[in-house]
Motif scaffolding. Structure first.
Motif, PDB file in Angstrom:
ATOM      1  N   LEU A   5       0.829  -1.200   0.000  1.00 31.56           N
ATOM      2  CA  LEU A   5       0.000   0.000   0.000  1.00 31.56           C
ATOM      3  C   LEU A   5       0.867   1.255   0.000  1.00 31.56           C
ATOM      4  N   TRP A   6       1.957   1.217   0.755  1.00 35.78           N
ATOM      5  CA  TRP A   6       2.864   2.358   0.817  1.00 35.78           C
ATOM      6  C   TRP A   6       3.503   2.604  -0.539  1.00 35.78           C
ATOM      7  N   ILE A   7       3.945   1.542  -1.199  1.00 41.92           N
ATOM      8  CA  ILE A   7       4.549   1.675  -2.525  1.00 41.92           C
ATOM      9  C   ILE A   7       3.530   2.208  -3.530  1.00 41.92           C
ATOM     10  N   ALA A   8       2.303   1.698  -3.487  1.00 42.00           N
ATOM     11  CA  ALA A   8       1.255   2.175  -4.393  1.00 42.00           C
ATOM     12  C   ALA A   8       0.964   3.657  -4.144  1.00 42.00           C
ATOM     13  N   LEU A  12       1.426   6.726  -6.839  1.00 34.57           N
ATOM     14  CA  LEU A  12       0.302   7.596  -7.203  1.00 34.57           C
ATOM     15  C   LEU A  12       0.635   9.066  -6.962  1.00 34.57           C
ATOM     16  N   VAL A  13       1.267   9.370  -5.851  1.00 38.17           N
ATOM     17  CA  VAL A  13       1.594  10.759  -5.550  1.00 38.17           C
ATOM     18  C   VAL A  13       2.646  11.290  -6.531  1.00 38.17           C
ATOM     19  N   ILE A  14       3.653  10.498  -6.829  1.00 35.02           N
ATOM     20  CA  ILE A  14       4.670  10.925  -7.800  1.00 35.02           C
ATOM     21  C   ILE A  14       4.038  11.116  -9.177  1.00 35.02           C
ATOM     22  N   ALA A  15       3.172  10.206  -9.570  1.00 37.06           N
ATOM     23  CA  ALA A  15       2.484  10.355 -10.857  1.00 37.06           C
ATOM     24  C   ALA A  15       1.620  11.614 -10.866  1.00 37.06           C
ATOM     25  N   GLY A  16       0.992  11.926  -9.731  1.00 33.81           N
ATOM     26  CA  GLY A  16       0.191  13.140  -9.630  1.00 33.81           C
ATOM     27  C   GLY A  16       1.022  14.398  -9.775  1.00 33.81           C
ATOM     28  N   VAL A  33      -4.701  12.773  -4.414  1.00 38.30           N
ATOM     29  CA  VAL A  33      -5.722  12.412  -3.419  1.00 38.30           C
ATOM     30  C   VAL A  33      -5.860  10.897  -3.323  1.00 38.30           C
ATOM     31  N   LEU A  34      -5.817  10.199  -4.450  1.00 35.31           N
ATOM     32  CA  LEU A  34      -5.876   8.732  -4.416  1.00 35.31           C
ATOM     33  C   LEU A  34      -4.664   8.152  -3.694  1.00 35.31           C
ATOM     34  N   GLY A  35      -3.504   8.747  -3.911  1.00 36.47           N
ATOM     35  CA  GLY A  35      -2.315   8.293  -3.204  1.00 36.47           C
ATOM     36  C   GLY A  35      -2.447   8.454  -1.704  1.00 36.47           C
ATOM     37  N   LEU A  36      -3.018   9.564  -1.267  1.00 34.65           N
ATOM     38  CA  LEU A  36      -3.243   9.777   0.166  1.00 34.65           C
ATOM     39  C   LEU A  36      -4.311   8.831   0.707  1.00 34.65           C
ATOM     40  N   ALA A  37      -5.288   8.481  -0.122  1.00 40.81           N
ATOM     41  CA  ALA A  37      -6.360   7.585   0.319  1.00 40.81           C
ATOM     42  C   ALA A  37      -5.877   6.143   0.452  1.00 40.81           C
TER      43      ALA A  37
END
Length: 53
Positions: A5-8, A12-16, A33-37
């Motif tokens: 989950l941490w890697i995902a 997501l945050v880097i892609a954002g 936001v998805l990365g934080l969720a």
């Protein structure tokens, strides 16, 4: 499981951030936001009631 989950979340945050720099503000914000969720720390959709316990 929390490592995955941490890697995902990091991906997501880097892609954002990359998407924001690329000019697509809406998609960048959505990815962050998805990365934080998804992330195991802080606010997570997998925690009961959003608590950190």
């Amino acid at each position: 499981m929390s490592l995955l989950l941490w890697i995902a979340a990091v991906i997501l945050v880097i892609a954002g951030i990359v998407t924001l720099i690329g000019g697509s503000v809406l998609w960048g914000i959505v990815l962050i936001v998805l990365g934080l969720a998804v992330g195991p720390g802080g606010w997570s959709i997998f925690n009961r009631g959003g608590s950190r316990a």
